[in-house]
Design an enzyme around this catalytic site. Sequence first.
Site, mmCIF file in Angstrom:
data_model
loop_
_atom_site.group_PDB
_atom_site.id
_atom_site.type_symbol
_atom_site.label_atom_id
_atom_site.label_comp_id
_atom_site.label_asym_id
_atom_site.label_seq_id
_atom_site.Cartn_x
_atom_site.Cartn_y
_atom_site.Cartn_z
ATOM 1 C CG ASN A 151 65.311 2.012 3.628
ATOM 2 O OD1 ASN A 151 66.510 2.291 3.556
ATOM 3 N ND2 ASN A 151 64.371 2.905 3.431
ATOM 4 C CD GLU A 249 69.627 13.300 3.079
ATOM 5 O OE1 GLU A 249 68.445 13.444 3.447
ATOM 6 O OE2 GLU A 249 70.286 14.239 2.585
ATOM 7 C CB CYS A 283 63.185 7.258 4.968
ATOM 8 S SG CYS A 283 63.659 7.671 3.279
ATOM 9 C CD GLU A 466 72.117 11.526 0.060
ATOM 10 O OE1 GLU A 466 71.434 10.721 -0.589
ATOM 11 O OE2 GLU A 466 73.052 11.185 0.798
HETATM 12 P P1 NAD Z 1 71.165 2.531 10.958
HETATM 13 O O1 NAD Z 1 71.402 3.921 11.382
HETATM 14 O O2 NAD Z 1 71.051 1.478 11.986
HETATM 15 O O3 NAD Z 1 72.301 2.032 9.956
HETATM 16 C C1 NAD Z 1 72.637 2.738 8.779
HETATM 17 C C2 NAD Z 1 74.071 2.438 8.416
HETATM 18 O O4 NAD Z 1 74.921 2.990 9.421
HETATM 19 C C3 NAD Z 1 74.407 0.944 8.352
HETATM 20 O O5 NAD Z 1 75.306 0.716 7.307
HETATM 21 C C4 NAD Z 1 75.058 0.695 9.698
HETATM 22 O O6 NAD Z 1 75.933 -0.400 9.697
HETATM 23 C C5 NAD Z 1 75.826 1.999 9.894
HETATM 24 N N1 NAD Z 1 76.144 2.315 11.287
HETATM 25 C C6 NAD Z 1 75.543 1.870 12.418
HETATM 26 N N2 NAD Z 1 76.152 2.386 13.503
HETATM 27 C C7 NAD Z 1 77.153 3.186 13.053
HETATM 28 C C8 NAD Z 1 78.122 4.008 13.691
HETATM 29 N N3 NAD Z 1 78.198 4.113 15.013
HETATM 30 N N4 NAD Z 1 78.981 4.710 12.920
HETATM 31 C C9 NAD Z 1 78.905 4.653 11.575
HETATM 32 N N5 NAD Z 1 78.016 3.860 10.908
HETATM 33 C C10 NAD Z 1 77.137 3.153 11.641
HETATM 34 O O7 NAD Z 1 69.854 2.577 10.048
HETATM 35 P P2 NAD Z 1 69.109 1.355 9.378
HETATM 36 O O8 NAD Z 1 68.360 0.614 10.447
HETATM 37 O O9 NAD Z 1 70.034 0.628 8.483
HETATM 38 O O10 NAD Z 1 68.070 2.120 8.428
HETATM 39 C C11 NAD Z 1 66.821 2.552 8.848
HETATM 40 C C12 NAD Z 1 66.824 4.042 9.143
HETATM 41 O O11 NAD Z 1 67.289 4.754 8.019
HETATM 42 C C13 NAD Z 1 65.447 4.585 9.434
HETATM 43 O O12 NAD Z 1 65.533 5.467 10.519
HETATM 44 C C14 NAD Z 1 65.088 5.337 8.181
HETATM 45 O O13 NAD Z 1 64.170 6.385 8.335
HETATM 46 C C15 NAD Z 1 66.418 5.847 7.754
HETATM 47 N N6 NAD Z 1 66.442 6.184 6.353
HETATM 48 C C16 NAD Z 1 66.496 7.506 6.003
HETATM 49 C C17 NAD Z 1 66.481 7.865 4.670
HETATM 50 C C18 NAD Z 1 66.550 9.314 4.256
HETATM 51 O O14 NAD Z 1 66.801 9.572 3.099
HETATM 52 N N7 NAD Z 1 66.352 10.258 5.146
HETATM 53 C C19 NAD Z 1 66.438 6.886 3.689
HETATM 54 C C20 NAD Z 1 66.374 5.557 4.078
HETATM 55 C C21 NAD Z 1 66.394 5.211 5.415
#
Ligand code: NAD
Length: 485
Positions: A151, A249, A283, A466
Amino acid sequence: MEQIKNYIGGELSGPISAAFLDNFEPATGMVYSQIADSDERDVKMAAEAAKAAFPSWSATSAEDRFAILMRLCHLIERDLDALAQAESRDNGKPVSLACAIDIPRAVANFRFYATAAIHLANESHDTVGRAAINYTLRHPLGVVGCISPWNLPLYLFTWKIAPAIAAGCTVVAKPSEVTPMTAFMLSKLCIEAGLPAGVLNIVHGLGPKVGSAIVEHSDIKAISFTGGTKTGEEIARTAAPRFKKLSLELGGKNPNIIFADCNYDEMLATTIRSSFSNQGEICLCGSRIFVERSLYERFKHDFVERTNALKVGDPRDDATDVGAIVSKQHFDKILSYIELAKEEGGTILTGGSVLEPPKSVGGEKLDGWFIEPTVIEGLPFDCRTNQEEIFGPVVTIMPFDTEDEVLAYANSVRYGLSATIWTENLSRAHRVAAKVEAGIVWINCWLLRDLRTPFGGVKDSGLGREGGFEALKFFTEEKNVCVKL
Ligand code: NAD
């Protein structure tokens, strides 16, 4: 077609499998580049490169690390426009937003941690009665893993990498496979900046192949992860028995609590931003808006009117407020939640539909994934629409009568990332801030960030913090030494 390659041991290289994945442009729905489809063999190579680079990088003085990281800052600034365009093309967000927020923040991340590392001092404590002196040694942890979402691609990727490198660690990093382009551009800038080979290694590909291989690798001592709560659970399951340091996060379902005595105009303008910036794919966006009953009808009228005035369209157009949804899969997920809201008895006050393909700045139709900003009312606080993270341009609005009632609504979800409170009553602002379950609370503002302050969620929104010196400390190993005097 351009190929996005891995950055391992200081060089750009294709994956060992020689396979590439399609990379889509959300505004057109077309494939426009190819991403390395890496696997555990590439992660192994990256971890070896990082391990080999660690002794020398960890022994490099903070001043020398600072000089290299500042060179990188200047190169990102030089290429700001190109990076913003690439980020927009990958993600669907308006170029103007990437120019104003995402890319400058990547510069700020490197600058903050380059400078912070030269000021980090270790604590020492005199034991009462001067019997002993205790001090804490802090050494870089070794090879660490950084995994980021789509995002805010470069912004969040660099927020992890910058403190890790500045602390003296070497890194195996994985950007989201949905938005890999700016991380690829960053790898070229690292080479130009003279970052020693192996200090940062970027492996592209899918989460279950590359991400999980990073989490499992025995030489990788810590994982800093930002992404969904479900992925965070999987990572925790793998990392915990290996005793890795973990920072997670995760997702959010943030409340926006509006009292009748707020500064109305400022609240309204900010609430439009906190609902729909980056297509609602931040997020920290407030997705549940609770409004004190005496203000509810006025707010509803004005909020819907302002939402209708938002221009959804070509991310390259300066006049665009809301761009395209990041992927077809995410687009389908958001639409399924709008359907669910209807099934649950919600009334769509505006939006709720797929947008007719808007015209591009060049005049041709954009056949990508556009959803109208959507406002829904009439749903109970505990229905699925109000409990699950949608992560799109969809908000619900609901009236409340008392502070206790709104706190019960706000705290009813499994998440606890952020909250926003609007009131001119100072005591109430502090009282509600203390009781709302969230890692970050904004009072009469939204998304104002100071990089020195800790960032992170409570409940199922995450683990660890963080930002600030905490992030530098996360990437170090602490040893306490006690000397008898
Ligand atoms: P996601 O969890 O699908 O993917 C995040 C990352 O993890 C990607 O690089 C993905 O390839 C990797 N990944 C996926 N499966 C994995 C596994 N089994 N092992 C290790 N890595 C793996 O999330 P997304 O769809 O890319 O992002 C959206 C989500 O992120 C939303 O839930 C949003 O709220 C959250 N988010 C949180 C914050 C925060 O600071 N809390 C900030 C931004 C986004």
